[in-house]
Motif scaffolding. Structure first.
Motif, PDB file in Angstrom:
ATOM      1  N   THR A 173       0.827  -1.205   0.000  1.00  0.00           N
ATOM      2  CA  THR A 173       0.000   0.000   0.000  1.00  0.00           C
ATOM      3  C   THR A 173       0.859   1.250   0.000  1.00  0.00           C
ATOM      4  O   THR A 173       0.611   2.204  -0.758  1.00  0.00           O
ATOM      5  CB  THR A 173      -0.939  -0.006   1.226  1.00  0.00           C
ATOM      6  N   GLU A 176       2.632   1.705  -3.421  1.00  0.00           N
ATOM      7  CA  GLU A 176       1.772   2.261  -4.455  1.00  0.00           C
ATOM      8  C   GLU A 176       1.585   3.763  -4.264  1.00  0.00           C
ATOM      9  O   GLU A 176       1.566   4.528  -5.235  1.00  0.00           O
ATOM     10  CB  GLU A 176       0.419   1.548  -4.431  1.00  0.00           C
ATOM     11  N   TYR A 177       1.487   4.192  -3.016  1.00  0.00           N
ATOM     12  CA  TYR A 177       1.293   5.609  -2.744  1.00  0.00           C
ATOM     13  C   TYR A 177       2.538   6.419  -3.108  1.00  0.00           C
ATOM     14  O   TYR A 177       2.447   7.475  -3.745  1.00  0.00           O
ATOM     15  CB  TYR A 177       0.949   5.812  -1.270  1.00  0.00           C
ATOM     16  N   LYS A 179       5.031   5.351  -5.015  1.00  0.00           N
ATOM     17  CA  LYS A 179       5.566   4.952  -6.315  1.00  0.00           C
ATOM     18  C   LYS A 179       7.021   4.486  -6.217  1.00  0.00           C
ATOM     19  O   LYS A 179       7.901   4.931  -6.962  1.00  0.00           O
ATOM     20  CB  LYS A 179       5.420   6.084  -7.325  1.00  0.00           C
ATOM     21  N   CYS A 215       8.380  11.821   4.177  1.00  0.00           N
ATOM     22  CA  CYS A 215       7.269  12.644   3.688  1.00  0.00           C
ATOM     23  C   CYS A 215       7.550  14.140   3.811  1.00  0.00           C
ATOM     24  O   CYS A 215       6.751  14.958   3.328  1.00  0.00           O
ATOM     25  CB  CYS A 215       5.991  12.315   4.461  1.00  0.00           C
ATOM     26  N   ILE A 221       0.552  11.072   4.127  1.00  0.00           N
ATOM     27  CA  ILE A 221      -0.414  10.005   3.880  1.00  0.00           C
ATOM     28  C   ILE A 221      -1.471  10.018   4.976  1.00  0.00           C
ATOM     29  O   ILE A 221      -1.233  10.499   6.088  1.00  0.00           O
ATOM     30  CB  ILE A 221       0.262   8.624   3.827  1.00  0.00           C
ATOM     31  N   VAL A 226      -4.824   4.147   5.289  1.00  0.00           N
ATOM     32  CA  VAL A 226      -3.872   3.073   4.990  1.00  0.00           C
ATOM     33  C   VAL A 226      -4.135   1.873   5.894  1.00  0.00           C
ATOM     34  O   VAL A 226      -4.199   0.727   5.431  1.00  0.00           O
ATOM     35  CB  VAL A 226      -2.419   3.567   5.148  1.00  0.00           C
TER      36      VAL A 226
END
Length: 332
Positions: A173, A176-177, A179, A215, A221, A226
């Motif tokens: 997860t 994917e967020y 990349k 981040c 996020i 999540v």
């Protein structure tokens, strides 16, 4: 018990049983068991895989199908056998249990699964099994405790697949967020493999950076989203195709690999807690050193206060489930 991130000595290696390291027995030839056998075959971890099922015809059909595939893969022997064949296996993988339906909570399966698991373990013990028992039947934490109590084995030798799959889902997860590749991410899901599991974001590392550091200067996020996505992933798969198989089968094979190769890798698996984070007499997932003797050490990473509280709540949830439905199974 330390909560500072130091490793705790849990089991020593002299407990490792003497068995045939080239044989794995899989009890339960349903979706998970058959897929695990297929994955084991492709990885060529062992030369012998024996399938055991309450319906011998199912085990025989799956073994025949796998043998056809094996002829195009690596040499090996795959057959439908009995508990006598499992007695000398290095690892017995217990996938037999009650199936969930739709959004049914894993904990609601406890009573139905306990009958099956207890019977299977009793037959293994009666046959003289001396290896490591890997439990993949849901609810896996409770079934790991049932298997431990019914077998009389040391805690090192009874392992649940636990949150290894959930941890994989967390990494996927986040990957994917952001990349990036899932393999570039470290992190853990702890506690119950179920609704009370804890996504420990404080353990996440990407290139040596904490999640906050990674981040910095970019979008944050939504941790709640999540964690929900990770927790509900299995239910969504069951809603779509009726069962899960590939993910848990791969987790089974990864655990088997660590044991068979004596890797001493660290994986989050379900094991008996004896005071870690002040939790006792319940099986749930913490990062464990896995080697030839099974669970050789349990690690207690330093958690944020809210994560530690959530982990304690997860343990309490499992204890309540034990008291409510498993009193006759989960005691010595």
């Amino acid at each position: 018990m330390t909560h500072s991130g130091q490793a705790e000595t849990r089991h020593d290696r002299k407990d490792a049983p003497t068995t045939d390291r080239d044989r794995v027995a899989i009890i339960g030839a349903g979706h998970v068991g058959a897929t695990a056998a297929y994955a084991l075959m492709l990885r060529a971890l062992v030369r012998e895989i024996v399938l055991i099922d309450s319906d011998p015809a199912v085990a025989e059909a799956e073994a025949a199908d796998l043998s056809d595939a094996n002829a195009l893969a690596r040499p090996g022997k795959i057959w439908a056998g009995t508990y006598a064949d499992a007695a000398s296996a290095r690892i017995a993988v217990l996938t037999a249990g009650a199936a969930s339906h739709g959004a049914e909570s894993r904990l609601t399966l406890a009573g139905r699964s306990a009958d099956i698991v207890s019977t299977c373990v009793a037959r293994l013990v009666e046959a003289g099994f001396a290896g490591i028992l890997l439990v993949a039947a849901n609810p896996v934490d409770l079934m790991t405790l049932v298997a431990l109590r019914r077998s009389g084995f040391s805690a090192a030798r009874v392992i649940g697949t636990g949150t290894l799959l959930d941890t994989s889902r967390l990494k996927q997860t986040l990957a994917e967020y952001f990349k990036i590749a899932p393999g570039a991410i470290e992190g853990l899901v702890l506690g119950e493999h179920g609704d009370s599991e804890v996504a420990a974001f404080s353990t996440v590392r990407i290139g040596g950076l904490t999640l906050e550091q990674f981040c910095k200067g970019g979008p944050e996020i939504d941790r709640i989203d999540v964690e929900r996505d990770v927790r509900e992933a299995g239910y969504e798969i069951v809603m779509g195709k009726g069962y899960t198989s590939f993910g848990v089968a791969t987790a089974i094979v990864r655990i088997c690999e660590s044991i068979l190769r004596d890797e001493r890798t660290v994986l989050p698996v379900s094991t008996l807690l004896t005071g870690q984070y002040d939790i006792t007499d319940v099986c749930l997932s913490l990062p464990c050193v896995l080697g030839g003797g099974g669970v050789e050490r349990i690690l207690t990473p330093k958690l944020e206060p809210e994560e530690a509280a959530a982990l304690a709540a997860s343990g309490a949830t499992l204890k309540a489930a034990i008291a409510a439905t498993l009193a006759d199974y989960a005691t010595t």
